[in-house]
Enzyme design. Structure first.
Site, PDB file in Angstrom:
ATOM      1  N   THR A  10      52.044  11.825 -22.371  1.00 21.60           N
ATOM      2  CA  THR A  10      51.576  10.434 -22.313  1.00 21.60           C
ATOM      3  C   THR A  10      50.802  10.210 -21.013  1.00 21.60           C
ATOM      4  OG1 THR A  10      52.272   8.093 -22.323  1.00 21.60           O
ATOM      5  CG2 THR A  10      53.751   9.630 -21.231  1.00 21.60           C
ATOM      6  N   ASN A  12      51.140   7.188 -19.729  1.00 19.03           N
ATOM      7  CA  ASN A  12      51.825   5.969 -19.292  1.00 19.03           C
ATOM      8  C   ASN A  12      53.150   6.312 -18.581  1.00 19.03           C
ATOM      9  OD1 ASN A  12      53.389   3.619 -19.186  1.00 19.03           O
ATOM     10  ND2 ASN A  12      52.499   2.770 -21.062  1.00 19.03           N
ATOM     11  N   ASP A  67      54.352   6.332 -29.824  1.00 18.74           N
ATOM     12  CA  ASP A  67      53.333   5.324 -30.094  1.00 18.74           C
ATOM     13  C   ASP A  67      54.045   4.021 -30.438  1.00 18.74           C
ATOM     14  OD1 ASP A  67      50.345   4.986 -30.444  1.00 18.74           O
ATOM     15  OD2 ASP A  67      51.168   3.983 -32.202  1.00 18.74           O
ATOM     16  N   TYR A 144      52.828  -6.065 -22.764  1.00 15.74           N
ATOM     17  CA  TYR A 144      53.204  -7.402 -23.230  1.00 15.74           C
ATOM     18  C   TYR A 144      54.559  -7.877 -22.691  1.00 15.74           C
ATOM     19  CZ  TYR A 144      49.475  -6.603 -26.696  1.00 15.74           C
ATOM     20  OH  TYR A 144      48.277  -6.359 -27.316  1.00 15.74           O
ATOM     21  N   ASP A 145      55.184  -7.101 -21.820  1.00 18.74           N
ATOM     22  CA  ASP A 145      56.531  -7.456 -21.342  1.00 18.74           C
ATOM     23  C   ASP A 145      56.659  -8.892 -20.809  1.00 18.74           C
ATOM     24  OD1 ASP A 145      57.751  -5.134 -22.141  1.00 18.74           O
ATOM     25  OD2 ASP A 145      57.688  -4.167 -20.187  1.00 18.74           O
ATOM     26  N   LYS A 166      66.191  -3.755 -20.009  1.00 19.12           N
ATOM     27  CA  LYS A 166      65.209  -3.510 -21.078  1.00 19.12           C
ATOM     28  C   LYS A 166      65.634  -2.297 -21.911  1.00 19.12           C
ATOM     29  CE  LYS A 166      60.385  -2.402 -22.116  1.00 19.12           C
ATOM     30  NZ  LYS A 166      59.062  -2.006 -21.643  1.00 19.12           N
TER      31      LYS A 166
END
Ligand code: IMP
Length: 187
Positions: A10, A12, A67, A144-145, A166
């Site tokens: 990834t 990210n 994903d 979008y957190d 989370k």
């Protein structure tokens, strides 16, 4: 599969951090293969995860790809598989604008983890449901957190939660927990 280490491909680093903590619960170490976004456009995120796996060179290491998508009930699941495009173009303020005056605020994240080891490919899924907040709150996490309030929480957005909070309920943690359980069962 007897290995105690797998790799996540990834670009990210937030995903690596979240997945690493979850897999540690199963005694599995997570390495990071840094890759640019490899993505086809498809309405099916599971298909995207499997396709992305096939695009990675196979050097024998057990590798995972994740994903995720953000699905807004009022818009029939939009942006869904187009979530990163929508975030790029509209960002959270634009998404909030789309929700102005909208009473139906339900939304969900879905995560698909594709895992490849040799010839074997498996897909694991995780979901979290919640609502779109009225404004942006919190600076933790990513994407979008700041605008997503999980229904299993206490009214705070993911952006206002610690990583552990989370990870207790997130779509990604659930998908990686399913992978962790499966890996554990293989030992
Ligand atoms: P990706 O294709 O899995 O990287 O995710 C699609 C889009 O959804 C990206 O814009 C991400 O920033 C966003 N996204 C995915 N997972 C999360 C999350 O856990 N929190 C906030 N945004 C997320």
């Amino acid at each position: 599969m007897k290995e105690n280490k797998i790799w996540l491909a990834t670009g990210n680093s937030h995903k690596v951090k979240e997945a690493r903590e979850v897999l540690a619960e199963y005694g599995i170490e997570l390495g990071h293969i840094e890759v640019d976004r490899i993505e086809i456009q498809s309405d099916d995120p599971g298909e995207i995860a499997v396709y992305s796996l096939t695009q990675l060179p196979d050097d024998g290491r057990p590798v995972a790809i994740e994903d995720a998508g953000f699905f807004i009930d009022h818009y029939g699941g939009f942006p869904g598989p187009y979530s990163s495009y929508a975030l790029d173009k509209l960002d959270n303020p634009g998404m909030l604008k789309l929700m102005e005056g909208v009473e139906e605020r339900g939304a969900a994240y879905h995560s698909y983890v594709g895992f490849r080891f040799g010839e074997e490919v498996h897909v694991f899924q995780g979901t979290v449901r919640g609502e779109i907040a009225d404004g942006m709150r919190g600076t933790n996490g990513f994407g979008y957190d700041p605008i997503f309030v999980p229904e299993e929480g206490d009214g705070r957005t993911f952006g206002e939660m610690t990583d552990d909070e989370k990870n207790a309920i997130s779509h990604r943690a659930r998908a990686f927990r399913a992978l962790g359980e499966w890996l554990q069962a293989q030992k």
